[in-house]
Design a protein around this motif. Structure first.
Motif, PDB file in Angstrom:
ATOM      1  N   ALA A   1     -34.247  -8.197  81.027  1.00 34.26           N
ATOM      2  CA  ALA A   1     -34.972  -9.080  80.118  1.00 34.26           C
ATOM      3  C   ALA A   1     -34.972  -8.537  78.695  1.00 34.26           C
ATOM      4  O   ALA A   1     -34.932  -9.298  77.724  1.00 34.26           O
ATOM      5  N   ASP A   2     -35.003  -7.211  78.542  1.00 33.84           N
ATOM      6  CA  ASP A   2     -35.022  -6.633  77.198  1.00 33.84           C
ATOM      7  C   ASP A   2     -33.723  -6.914  76.462  1.00 33.84           C
ATOM      8  O   ASP A   2     -33.732  -7.223  75.268  1.00 33.84           O
ATOM      9  N   LEU A   3     -32.593  -6.822  77.177  1.00 28.66           N
ATOM     10  CA  LEU A   3     -31.320  -7.099  76.532  1.00 28.66           C
ATOM     11  C   LEU A   3     -31.246  -8.551  76.101  1.00 28.66           C
ATOM     12  O   LEU A   3     -30.798  -8.877  75.007  1.00 28.66           O
ATOM     13  N   ALA A   4     -31.702  -9.459  76.966  1.00 26.77           N
ATOM     14  CA  ALA A   4     -31.690 -10.877  76.608  1.00 26.77           C
ATOM     15  C   ALA A   4     -32.604 -11.154  75.422  1.00 26.77           C
ATOM     16  O   ALA A   4     -32.327 -12.011  74.585  1.00 26.77           O
ATOM     17  N   ALA A   5     -33.721 -10.400  75.326  1.00 23.45           N
ATOM     18  CA  ALA A   5     -34.670 -10.631  74.241  1.00 23.45           C
ATOM     19  C   ALA A   5     -34.095 -10.227  72.890  1.00 23.45           C
ATOM     20  O   ALA A   5     -34.557 -10.690  71.843  1.00 23.45           O
ATOM     21  N   GLU A   6     -33.088  -9.335  72.905  1.00 21.26           N
ATOM     22  CA  GLU A   6     -32.492  -8.923  71.637  1.00 21.26           C
ATOM     23  C   GLU A   6     -31.746 -10.071  70.959  1.00 21.26           C
ATOM     24  O   GLU A   6     -31.524 -10.044  69.757  1.00 21.26           O
ATOM     25  N   PHE A   7     -31.339 -11.051  71.752  1.00 15.06           N
ATOM     26  CA  PHE A   7     -30.633 -12.201  71.195  1.00 15.06           C
ATOM     27  C   PHE A   7     -31.659 -13.163  70.625  1.00 15.06           C
ATOM     28  O   PHE A   7     -32.611 -13.538  71.307  1.00 15.06           O
ATOM     29  N   ASP A   8     -31.482 -13.582  69.393  1.00 17.19           N
ATOM     30  CA  ASP A   8     -32.521 -14.368  68.721  1.00 17.19           C
ATOM     31  C   ASP A   8     -32.469 -15.854  69.072  1.00 17.19           C
ATOM     32  O   ASP A   8     -33.234 -16.647  68.535  1.00 17.19           O
ATOM     33  N   GLY A   9     -31.599 -16.247  69.976  1.00 14.64           N
ATOM     34  CA  GLY A   9     -31.552 -17.645  70.379  1.00 14.64           C
ATOM     35  C   GLY A   9     -32.217 -17.862  71.723  1.00 14.64           C
ATOM     36  O   GLY A   9     -32.997 -17.060  72.199  1.00 14.64           O
ATOM     37  N   ARG A  10     -31.873 -18.975  72.377  1.00 11.07           N
ATOM     38  CA  ARG A  10     -32.465 -19.313  73.660  1.00 11.07           C
ATOM     39  C   ARG A  10     -31.564 -18.802  74.779  1.00 11.07           C
ATOM     40  O   ARG A  10     -30.382 -18.604  74.602  1.00 11.07           O
ATOM     41  N   VAL A  11     -32.157 -18.614  75.944  1.00  7.76           N
ATOM     42  CA  VAL A  11     -31.426 -18.056  77.077  1.00  7.76           C
ATOM     43  C   VAL A  11     -31.216 -19.164  78.098  1.00  7.76           C
ATOM     44  O   VAL A  11     -32.154 -19.863  78.483  1.00  7.76           O
ATOM     45  N   SER A  12     -29.995 -19.330  78.568  1.00  3.16           N
ATOM     46  CA  SER A  12     -29.667 -20.389  79.514  1.00  3.16           C
ATOM     47  C   SER A  12     -30.052 -19.983  80.927  1.00  3.16           C
ATOM     48  O   SER A  12     -30.284 -18.808  81.223  1.00  3.16           O
ATOM     49  N   PRO A  13     -30.113 -20.946  81.855  1.00  2.00           N
ATOM     50  CA  PRO A  13     -30.377 -20.601  83.253  1.00  2.00           C
ATOM     51  C   PRO A  13     -29.362 -19.629  83.825  1.00  2.00           C
ATOM     52  O   PRO A  13     -29.696 -18.822  84.698  1.00  2.00           O
ATOM     53  N   GLY A  14     -28.101 -19.691  83.338  1.00  2.00           N
ATOM     54  CA  GLY A  14     -27.097 -18.765  83.825  1.00  2.00           C
ATOM     55  C   GLY A  14     -27.440 -17.321  83.513  1.00  2.00           C
ATOM     56  O   GLY A  14     -27.263 -16.425  84.345  1.00  2.00           O
ATOM     57  N   VAL A  15     -27.937 -17.061  82.309  1.00  2.00           N
ATOM     58  CA  VAL A  15     -28.325 -15.697  81.950  1.00  2.00           C
ATOM     59  C   VAL A  15     -29.534 -15.260  82.767  1.00  2.00           C
ATOM     60  O   VAL A  15     -29.603 -14.123  83.242  1.00  2.00           O
ATOM     61  N   ARG A  16     -30.487 -16.158  82.947  1.00  2.00           N
ATOM     62  CA  ARG A  16     -31.654 -15.797  83.754  1.00  2.00           C
ATOM     63  C   ARG A  16     -31.250 -15.465  85.186  1.00  2.00           C
ATOM     64  O   ARG A  16     -31.814 -14.565  85.817  1.00  2.00           O
ATOM     65  N   TRP A  17     -30.266 -16.187  85.708  1.00  2.00           N
ATOM     66  CA  TRP A  17     -29.785 -15.896  87.064  1.00  2.00           C
ATOM     67  C   TRP A  17     -29.114 -14.530  87.112  1.00  2.00           C
ATOM     68  O   TRP A  17     -29.300 -13.766  88.076  1.00  2.00           O
ATOM     69  N   LEU A  18     -28.315 -14.206  86.110  1.00  2.47           N
ATOM     70  CA  LEU A  18     -27.671 -12.893  86.074  1.00  2.47           C
ATOM     71  C   LEU A  18     -28.699 -11.773  85.975  1.00  2.47           C
ATOM     72  O   LEU A  18     -28.540 -10.709  86.584  1.00  2.47           O
ATOM     73  N   ILE A  19     -29.756 -11.986  85.189  1.00  2.00           N
ATOM     74  CA  ILE A  19     -30.825 -10.984  85.098  1.00  2.00           C
ATOM     75  C   ILE A  19     -31.479 -10.801  86.468  1.00  2.00           C
ATOM     76  O   ILE A  19     -31.768  -9.677  86.898  1.00  2.00           O
ATOM     77  N   GLU A  20     -31.698 -11.893  87.187  1.00  2.00           N
ATOM     78  CA  GLU A  20     -32.279 -11.800  88.530  1.00  2.00           C
ATOM     79  C   GLU A  20     -31.335 -11.076  89.480  1.00  2.00           C
ATOM     80  O   GLU A  20     -31.776 -10.276  90.314  1.00  2.00           O
ATOM     81  N   LEU A  21     -30.035 -11.332  89.365  1.00  2.00           N
ATOM     82  CA  LEU A  21     -29.061 -10.645  90.200  1.00  2.00           C
ATOM     83  C   LEU A  21     -29.084  -9.148  89.939  1.00  2.00           C
ATOM     84  O   LEU A  21     -29.057  -8.333  90.878  1.00  2.00           O
ATOM     85  N   CYS A  22     -29.153  -8.774  88.664  1.00  2.25           N
ATOM     86  CA  CYS A  22     -29.204  -7.350  88.326  1.00  2.25           C
ATOM     87  C   CYS A  22     -30.492  -6.715  88.864  1.00  2.25           C
ATOM     88  O   CYS A  22     -30.479  -5.575  89.349  1.00  2.25           O
ATOM     89  N   GLY A  23     -31.597  -7.420  88.781  1.00  2.00           N
ATOM     90  CA  GLY A  23     -32.841  -6.900  89.326  1.00  2.00           C
ATOM     91  C   GLY A  23     -32.764  -6.708  90.831  1.00  2.00           C
ATOM     92  O   GLY A  23     -33.300  -5.733  91.377  1.00  2.00           O
ATOM     93  N   PHE A  24     -32.082  -7.614  91.521  1.00  3.08           N
ATOM     94  CA  PHE A  24     -31.901  -7.482  92.971  1.00  3.08           C
ATOM     95  C   PHE A  24     -31.057  -6.255  93.296  1.00  3.08           C
ATOM     96  O   PHE A  24     -31.383  -5.478  94.207  1.00  3.08           O
ATOM     97  N   ALA A  25     -29.966  -6.065  92.545  1.00  5.61           N
ATOM     98  CA  ALA A  25     -29.122  -4.897  92.773  1.00  5.61           C
ATOM     99  C   ALA A  25     -29.897  -3.611  92.523  1.00  5.61           C
ATOM    100  O   ALA A  25     -29.799  -2.643  93.298  1.00  5.61           O
ATOM    101  N   ALA A  26     -30.682  -3.563  91.461  1.00  4.43           N
ATOM    102  CA  ALA A  26     -31.472  -2.371  91.165  1.00  4.43           C
ATOM    103  C   ALA A  26     -32.496  -2.106  92.257  1.00  4.43           C
ATOM    104  O   ALA A  26     -32.761  -0.947  92.619  1.00  4.43           O
TER     105      ALA A  26
END
Length: 1004
Positions: free
Chosen positions: A108-133
């Motif tokens: 989530a911190d990396l996505a927050a560095e981007f000053d625009g909006r985050v698509s569902p695809g990015v949110r899904w990838l963040i969830e995937l990374c959290g699952f792997a961790a």
């Protein structure tokens, strides 16, 4: 790499996708066009809104990616997060080139560095990374070796069992299509990822496998290096932390791979029996069975059980396990005691307090105080994630959230329907904030109990509740604002419109004294008293019409505007006339379309003869309200005479067919909002035709400011509901509009019995040889001229050709404009004659709708001569007096007849229940418009089944678009809009496919 242009300003949306090797990649979309780099068309067209790589978050630069994205002939569709209006046109998948960067991990911190909006695809990838961790953190990984090229490769792979397998399945199910949008090149495979190679079209399950495998492998290696684990041995053990490839003798390699795979297979099967925890809260009068021990007062019991993994209902308490009473588990294990101790030992690493239980010889349960119970509840999710069973009290699973309460006191008590003075949203009311739990406001004693609690687990009013400390602190801080006064409108906006993020907590309880309290709770209509119709009404109202009139009168007595949104044909006219008879405190202004102006005048004379009615229309019109109860005028006249109408203090301003002000920026909408009135009413059968902004425009007229500004409404409701299908926002909107909008449909139980049924029949008509030759000629001319330059020129060509093709489908004489005779030259006219012949033969009348006024003028005399009946034709040029005479004569005719109408002129407002057959000769391609026209016959007063006939030419553009409308159902109007302009966005090949003439079209 192509040199990228500078980043353009505007909204940016971050997107993500998984490449064939399992890598995570990012690209961004701008709300404004980006200059296309030189040479961008070598592989695939450059995405015109793709942000250059320099504007992306830090990552590894890679070659531009080719993504398959939803598009139209005009270009890629903008993603909903950009905020642009949806593009019309036939959608298809098309490849686009975008600059992208690869990232090893997303949070989530990396996505927050981007000053625009985050698509569902990015949110899904963040969830995937959290699952792997999570898998790596909990040790749900095992080493493996596979052959990939000339040298073997060592890697780490996830072990998915129990809850992890369920979460993996959920991730697969929820994978957005955009995450697998990269277009695989020739021979692309997944062989470079640390899982067995998979070739083909990169299906989602394989893409998820390689992405998760790559993430797990990279995370384990990173964690081992950070922990200083560096195996001295060479070979596969060293390859698990360093370079994946290693050397090994072939004979030993097969043995190693077999042993590791067997280890993985055994782990993947999981344990057949698992440890389960069951927490029970204290009970004041807990029944004690023989042999049970009475628990100390206030003690929580944490029981240990064994549970069958594949049959969760099989549970054996630990006490029975130690007494060798585990017969239900013998199918799964012969060593339950060992499984119990092993499970407790592993669980202690997650919940250290279990160590106290392991000091006993036969651990079976733990007794906890409230603080200890809170400690276990805090670890419950972690234990469940690790694969343990966790059974908690029912109230914990459905625990009530903390919210705000608002107590208001209106200056007026709850009033009966009739009273001397009106109230309204401008009234000043007293208010006081509080905290609410489960919809009940907390008392001072409750708040005192909360302040004394050591942990956020407290017992209030005989039940246990959990209160988030941060939410509690935010709520208490908000209470420091105290009370005061606000307008009733502000109270409504605070409780009904503001999303939770604009208040520290959502408003879950609104109560108090007076009419506003009922309004806030959504119970205003429950105070409704049904009124007897006034003596001057010369009609018998149906029960639902009495309720509608009483509701209008009640809202009127409160000074609140109202929108009566009954289905067409349910008697909005008679309900409004009854209200006007019920209370006359001054002149009322009613604005309606020209086509129903005479109908209002006639209905007022018939049902409310006591009303003094004046019509404001025509070149010699004068505005004089002296001795007048009701002034009737049209929307066009209201715009022309806006200044004069704004100079009168109207008792009521009523809009009939209120969808005429659905565009809040239109001239009619701006004009009617300036007419002063004690009360405002909107009548409409279609409060929303295409967009929620139309609903805002109507309701903002009846109660200005009641739904906040147009900009705020769009941000809080329209965009979340229309683009993201946000159910929470939809629920808030229903709650906010319910007090001011009464909507009844013909399908409602109390109404359906008053109406016959409506049956739809689609007639597929063939074409004559003459029609086919003309159709081909128009199509060939269009395709020849589409190469001419100019976007405006192209749009004009497409629309003109589409109109000509529709005219050909109706009749050659309509296209040729030569006044030639109609018989024998059109499949549609032949079918129309058959329908009319059957209707007249059965003693029934028919309405015939066409959007082409010229064809109506040809069709009316043809049908009159063919069937020997009078066939009137109503169109936009028909004078008001002639319209009224036509309608009255048709309705009162003793013999069955035929009535031809222009769709625009006769599609709304008219009551033509003498007919029970409706024929649409040509298509308007807007389901709402066609339904309105059909409802001229399907109205209250219709006692026969209504047959709606739609004529469609087989094998032509008519059939293809008709199929599109049928497939899309109620959302069709959002696909094709309210006209045919969307066709202009199609490419030449798409137009050729849509307009092409199929062989089955010819019938003679």
């Amino acid at each position: 790499m192509v040199e990228q242009p500078a980043v353009e300003p505007g909204v940016r949306v971050l997107h993500g996708f998984v490449s064939a090797d399992g890598g995570l990649n990012l690209w961004a979309e701008s709300g404004t066009p980006i200059a296309v780099p030189a040479g961008a068309g070598r592989a695939a067209p450059w995405h015109p809104f793709a942000v250059p790589a320099a504007g992306l978050p830090l990552g590894d630069r890679r070659e531009p990616a080719v993504l398959t994205l939803p598009s139209t002939g005009a270009g890629p569709l903008p993603s909903p997060q950009v905020g642009l209006p949806p593009r019309r046109g036939v959608r298809r998948a098309r490849a686009w080139r975008v600059p992208a960067v690869g990232v090893p991990f997303l949070d989530a911190d990396l996505a927050a560095e981007f000053d625009g909006r985050v698509s569902p695809g990015v949110r899904w990838l963040i969830e995937l990374c959290g699952f792997a961790a999570s898998l790596v953190r909990r040790g749900r990984v095992l080493p493996g070796v596979r052959l990939d090229g000339p040298r073997p490769v060592a890697y780490w792979r996830p072990v998915l069992i129990g809850a992890d397998a369920a979460r993996h399945a959920t991730l697969l199910e929820r994978m957005p299509p955009a995450c697998r949008a990269e277009t695989p090149g020739p021979g692309t495979s997944l062989s470079t990822a640390p899982v067995p190679a998979v070739t083909g079209a990169l299906p989602p399950e394989d893409l998820l496998a390689v992405a998760l495998g790559r993430l797990v492998d990279g995370l384990v290696r990173t964690r081992l290096v950070e922990a200083g684990v560096t195996p001295a041995a060479d070979g596969w053990l060293g390859a698990l932390t360093g370079e994946p490839e290693f050397d090994a003798p072939a004979g030993r390699l097969d043995e190693l791979i077999g042993a590791l795979d067997a280890w993985f297979a055994q782990a993947a099967r999981g344990s057949e029996v698992r440890l389960c925890f069951r927490l029970s809260d204290p009970r004041e009068h807990e029944p004690v069975l023989p042999g049970d021990v009475q628990l100390p007062e206030g003690a929580w019991r944490l029981e240990f059980l064994l549970q069958a993994a594949d049959e969760p209902s099989v549970l054996v308490p630990a006490a029975d396990v130690w007494r060798d009473r585990f017969a239900p588990l013998r199918r799964w294990t012969s060593f339950p005691q060992e499984r119990l101790l092993a499970g407790l030992g592993r669980a202690t690493r997650l919940y250290p307090a279990l160590g106290d239980a392991l000091r006993e010889a036969h651990p079976a349960e733990m007794l906890l105080d409230t603080e200890g119970a809170h400690g276990f509840l805090s670890h419950a999710a972690l234990l469940e994630e690790a694969g343990y069973g966790v059974l908690l009290p029912a109230w914990w699973r459905r625990r009530s959230g903390l919210g705000l309460s608002l107590h208001v006191r209106s200056p007026e008590p709850i009033a009966p329907v009739l009273k001397d003075r009106t109230t309204g949203l401008r009234d000043i009311v007293d208010y006081r904030w509080g905290l609410a739990l489960g919809g009940r406001t907390l008392t001072e004693d409750d708040l005192a109990d909360l302040s004394r609690a050591k942990v956020p687990l407290v017992k209030l009013r005989g039940r246990w509740v959990f209160l988030d400390p941060e939410r509690l602190a935010a709520g208490l801080a908000f209470l420091a604002r105290g009370g005061g006064t606000m307008t009733a409108g502000d109270a409504l906006r605070v409780t009904r419109l503001l999303p939770p993020e604009e208040l520290p907590l959502p408003v879950t309880d609104a109560r108090g004294e007076g009419w506003l309290a009922d309004l806030l709770r959504g119970e205003l209509d429950e105070r409704l008293e049904l009124l007897a119709p006034p003596a001057g009404l010369t009609a018998v109202l149906r029960p639902y019409q009495i309720r509608g009139f009483s509701w209008l009168a009640f809202m009127d007595s409160l000074g609140l505007g109202a929108c009566l949104a009954d289905d067409m044909g349910l008697g909005k006219t008679i309900q409004l006339l009854t209200l006007l008879l019920h209370r006359r405190d001054g002149p009322a202004l009613l604005i309606c379309p020209l086509s129903v102006l005479g109908n209002w005048q006639r209905e007022a004379e018939r049902f409310a003869p006591e009303l003094r009615v004046r019509v404001l229309h025509g070149a010699d019109r004068t505005l004089d309200v002296t001795g007048t109860d009701l002034v009737l005028t049209t929307y066009a006249t209201a715009v022309l005479d806006a200044d004069a109408l704004a100079g009168i203090d109207w008792d009521r301003v009523v809009l009939d067919e209120a969808q005429h002000i659905k565009n809040s920026a239109g001239a009619a909408s701006r004009a009617v909002r300036h007419f002063p009135a004690r009360n405002r009413i909107a009548l409409t059968g279609t409060p929303v035709e295409n967009r929620l902004a139309e609903l805002w425009s109507i309701l903002d007229f009846v109660n200005p400011g009641g739904l906040a500004s147009a900009h705020t409404f769009r941000a809080r409701f329209a965009v979340p509901i229309e683009r993201y299908e946000d159910e929470e926002a939809a629920a808030r909107l229903r709650q906010a509009t319910r007090p001011f909008l009464l909507r009844r449909t013909k399908a409602d139980p109390g109404i359906a019995g008053d109406l016959p049924s409506k049956r739809h029949v689609r007639h597929l008509c063939g074409m004559t040889t003459e029609q086919v030759s003309l159709y081909r000629a128009v199509l060939d001319e269009l395709l020849d001229r589409l190469g001419e330059p100019g976007e405006t020129r192209r749009k004009g060509l497409v629309l003109a050709a589409m109109t000509k093709l529709k005219q050909v489908c109706v009749h050659p004489a309509l296209l040729l404009k030569d006044g030639s005779p109609l018989p024998g030259r059109s499949g549609k006219v032949d079918r129309l004659e058959e329908i009319v012949d059957r209707a007249l033969g059965g003693g029934e009348s028919a309405l015939v709708f066409t959007q082409f006024a010229k064809f109506g003028g040809m069709l009316a005399p043809h049908l009159a001569a063919r069937f020997g009946v009078d066939v009137p034709f109503l169109h936009g040029g028909t004078a008001r007096g002639a319209r009224d005479a036509m309608v009255e004569k048709f309705q009162q005719a003793q013999r069955p007849g035929v009535f031809v109408l222009s769709l625009k002129a006769g599609g709304t407002g008219l009551n033509l229940t003498a007919a029970n057959h409706v024929v649409h000769v040509d298509r308007w391609w807007n389901p709402a418009t066609e339904a309105q026209a059909s409802d001229r016959a399907f109205r209250i007063g219709q006692r026969r089944d209504v047959h709606v006939h739609t004529l469609v030419c087989l094998g032509t553009l008519e059939e293809r678009i008709d199929q599109l409308l049928s497939d899309k159902g109620v959302l069709a109007e959002r696909v094709v809009g309210s006209g045919e302009g969307w066709l202009t966005a199609l490419s030449t090949s798409e137009l050729r496919d849509l307009f092409a003439l199929a062989p089955e079209a010819i019938v003679d």
